[in-house]
Design a protein around this motif. Structure first.
Motif, PDB file in Angstrom:
ATOM      1  N   ASP A 247       0.804  -1.225   0.000  1.00  0.00           N
ATOM      2  CA  ASP A 247       0.000   0.000   0.000  1.00  0.00           C
ATOM      3  C   ASP A 247       0.837   1.275   0.000  1.00  0.00           C
ATOM      4  O   ASP A 247       0.422   2.282  -0.567  1.00  0.00           O
ATOM      5  CB  ASP A 247      -0.922   0.021   1.232  1.00  0.00           C
ATOM      6  N   THR A 248       1.996   1.255   0.661  1.00  0.00           N
ATOM      7  CA  THR A 248       2.741   2.513   0.804  1.00  0.00           C
ATOM      8  C   THR A 248       3.960   2.590  -0.104  1.00  0.00           C
ATOM      9  O   THR A 248       4.530   3.664  -0.276  1.00  0.00           O
ATOM     10  CB  THR A 248       3.215   2.718   2.268  1.00  0.00           C
ATOM     11  N   ILE A 249       4.372   1.443  -0.662  1.00  0.00           N
ATOM     12  CA  ILE A 249       5.613   1.456  -1.455  1.00  0.00           C
ATOM     13  C   ILE A 249       5.414   0.885  -2.870  1.00  0.00           C
ATOM     14  O   ILE A 249       5.669   1.578  -3.859  1.00  0.00           O
ATOM     15  CB  ILE A 249       6.737   0.691  -0.708  1.00  0.00           C
ATOM     16  N   PHE A 250       4.952  -0.364  -2.980  1.00  0.00           N
ATOM     17  CA  PHE A 250       4.950  -1.013  -4.307  1.00  0.00           C
ATOM     18  C   PHE A 250       3.977  -0.329  -5.275  1.00  0.00           C
ATOM     19  O   PHE A 250       4.364   0.120  -6.355  1.00  0.00           O
ATOM     20  CB  PHE A 250       4.611  -2.509  -4.210  1.00  0.00           C
ATOM     21  N   LEU A 251       2.686  -0.277  -4.874  1.00  0.00           N
ATOM     22  CA  LEU A 251       1.702   0.330  -5.778  1.00  0.00           C
ATOM     23  C   LEU A 251       1.993   1.812  -6.008  1.00  0.00           C
ATOM     24  O   LEU A 251       1.969   2.265  -7.155  1.00  0.00           O
ATOM     25  CB  LEU A 251       0.278   0.120  -5.231  1.00  0.00           C
ATOM     26  N   PRO A 252       2.321   2.582  -4.936  1.00  0.00           N
ATOM     27  CA  PRO A 252       2.632   3.991  -5.187  1.00  0.00           C
ATOM     28  C   PRO A 252       3.810   4.183  -6.159  1.00  0.00           C
ATOM     29  O   PRO A 252       3.807   5.110  -6.970  1.00  0.00           O
ATOM     30  CB  PRO A 252       2.977   4.535  -3.790  1.00  0.00           C
ATOM     31  N   THR A 253       4.803   3.301  -6.093  1.00  0.00           N
ATOM     32  CA  THR A 253       5.950   3.459  -6.996  1.00  0.00           C
ATOM     33  C   THR A 253       5.537   3.191  -8.443  1.00  0.00           C
ATOM     34  O   THR A 253       5.884   3.960  -9.355  1.00  0.00           O
ATOM     35  CB  THR A 253       7.088   2.491  -6.591  1.00  0.00           C
ATOM     36  N   VAL A 254       4.795   2.114  -8.650  1.00  0.00           N
ATOM     37  CA  VAL A 254       4.392   1.773 -10.022  1.00  0.00           C
ATOM     38  C   VAL A 254       3.456   2.847 -10.581  1.00  0.00           C
ATOM     39  O   VAL A 254       3.567   3.256 -11.742  1.00  0.00           O
ATOM     40  CB  VAL A 254       3.774   0.356 -10.041  1.00  0.00           C
ATOM     41  N   ARG A 255       2.567   3.355  -9.730  1.00  0.00           N
ATOM     42  CA  ARG A 255       1.667   4.443 -10.176  1.00  0.00           C
ATOM     43  C   ARG A 255       2.446   5.722 -10.451  1.00  0.00           C
ATOM     44  O   ARG A 255       2.148   6.453 -11.391  1.00  0.00           O
ATOM     45  CB  ARG A 255       0.597   4.701  -9.122  1.00  0.00           C
ATOM     46  N   ALA A 256       3.440   5.985  -9.622  1.00  0.00           N
ATOM     47  CA  ALA A 256       4.262   7.191  -9.810  1.00  0.00           C
ATOM     48  C   ALA A 256       4.993   7.120 -11.148  1.00  0.00           C
ATOM     49  O   ALA A 256       5.046   8.113 -11.891  1.00  0.00           O
ATOM     50  CB  ALA A 256       5.262   7.331  -8.658  1.00  0.00           C
TER      51      ALA A 256
END
Ligand code: AMP
Ligand code: GLY
Length: 423
Positions: A247-256
């Motif tokens: 929730d705080t690292i993997f998905l945010p990075t790919v979305r970023a």
């Protein structure tokens, strides 16, 4: 199908062994591969940085799918060039591979998208760095911006050490242009975890977590290396922590990356530290880790080619990626002296391997039918078992059946992980 894998180390050997399970693959090539990989794929003497050479080869041999494994060709645009020639690839384009090839880019990305990571200060001039280092908290972490063969990170306990590292990178240019900019970073503490994720730019599928052992000697002493062994899964990485990371690292990075116009497809490697404040990103790699891959892929149940094709096609959400229960351990057998000076050219004696054992060759060449050592990290002894303790025992019993002059391995791979399980 005709498939080619770019690279020539233990990681590539593990990828090739796994790909070979797929009967759709008729011809499997490794560019350049190595003397041990030659038993599993046709090795072609085209270097991993020779982008034009690999594109020509792919055209001439009607390659349908390419796996670009190392960081250099990814940063140099191998995937862009192959895609332009109509060849589908596993791996990010150069514009996405920058997440590894520039630490300054990665730090800016994390800051902009509020992805947890160590506070840092980016310097483009030496004077700036020296001034900051005069009164920053110690220890301080100094990182060269660009690729530096895994050696571009210094943890300085004193100001003298810190200033010397900054000078070496920015003035003496020991890493060339990679040190033109440096990152001065807060020192974090906590267990380290590696999590490799498959992603097609939207969907993120984490693989089994792992633990690397980067120092050359037992008890995490001695110089940093490319990695002396790994275990998977990493006992510190609980399901609760995995959820926080998603929730705080993997998905945010790919979305970023998508929001920045740099959609990332391939394997995104998260080097994490589980700090008292929560998981934080230590580093991103734009590729499979070495030797993490060697413990992760033996636990993969689902067909690797199917997953890789889905990352390229944007259909990863349709693949059910499954893992075996149990654990795996990889012991790296190196040439005595690595990562410093070492001798090579010694014959390697390999034993028969059992069902849950793998030997992946990293640094060896074939000469008149004999396999000879040809690198610092020579090979990987890997075992999978129902428990971590069994996997560690089995990996060492396999390692002890492999012989070459000057062979060296750490004797404590997995010890910390086992202690954590008991603790
Ligand atoms: P890297 O090349 O970025 O993987 O860094 C090499 C190693 O340095 C990591 O595996 C960590 O053990 C350590 N390291 C990197 N950054 C930090 C940090 N901010 N705090 C503490 N240790 C770090
Ligand atoms: N094992 C760490 C890396 O592949 O960079």
């Amino acid at each position: 199908m005709n498939v080619m894998v770019i690279g020539g180390g233990g990681r590539e050997h593990a990828i090739i062994r796994k790909l070979k399970e797929n009967p759709r693959i008729m011809n499997l090539y490794a560019l350049p591969g190595n003397g041990g990989i030659a038993a599993d794929a046709v090795c072609v003497p085209i270097g991993a940085k020779d982008i034009a050479g690999m594109v020509d080869f792919a055209r001439q041999h009607a390659i349908d799918f390419a796996v670009v494994a190392p960081d250099d060709p990814l940063a140099l645009g191998a995937v862009d060039a192959l895609n332009a020639a109509g060849i589908s690839c596993f791996g990010p384009t150069a514009s996405a591979a920058i997440i590894e090839s520039s630490k300054v880019f990665a730090k800016h990305l994390m800051k902009k998208y509020r992805i947890p990571t160590a506070d840092c200060h980016v310097c483009v001039r030496l004077e700036e760095a020296l001034e900051y280092l005069e009164d920053c908290p110690l220890p301080v972490v100094i990182k060269a911006d660009g690729l530096a063969l895994g050696k571009g990170v210094v943890i300085a306990k004193t100001r003298e050490e810190a200033a010397a590292a900054a000078r070496a990178m920015m003035e003496e240019k020991i890493f060339g242009e990679s040190g033109a900019r440096i990152v001065l970073e807060k020192f974090l503490t906590g267990p380290e975890v590696s999590v490799l994720c498959f992603t097609d730019g939207e969907t993120v599928v984490p693989m089994v977590s792992s633990m690397d052992h980067k120092r050359a000697l037992d008890n995490d002493e001695g110089p940093n290396t490319g990695g002396m062994g790994t275990v998977a899964p990493n006992p510190y990485y609980t399901p609760e922590i995995a959820k926080v990371c998603m929730d705080t690292i993997f998905l945010p990075t790919v979305r970023a990356m998508k929001a920045e116009g740099r959609p990332f497809r391939g394997c995104l490697y998260f080097g994490l530290m589980l700090t008292p404040e929560g998981p934080q990103v230590i580093e991103y790699n734009c590729r499979f880790g070495d030797p993490e891959t060697q413990v992760v892929l033996p636990l993969l149940e689902t067909d690797l080619l199917t997953i890789m094709e889905a990352t390229a096609n944007g259909t990863l959400d349709q693949v059910d990626v499954r893992w075996r229960d149990g654990a795996a351990c990889c012991v790296v057998l190196a040439s005595q002296g690595y990562p410093g000076k070492y001798e090579t050219g010694y014959p390697i004696q390999l034993p028969e391997t059992g069902e849950n054992e793998e030997i992946y060759i990293a640094g060896a060449k074939l000469e008149e039918g004999r396999l000879l050592t040809a690198g610092g990290r020579v090979l990987n002894a890997v075992a999978a078992a129902p428990t971590l303790s069994q996997a560690v025992d089995d990996a060492y019993s396999l390692a002890d059946r492999i012989h070459f002059t000057n062979a060296y391995c750490r004797r404590d791979i997995g010890r910390r992980a086992l202690a954590a399980l008991e603790g």
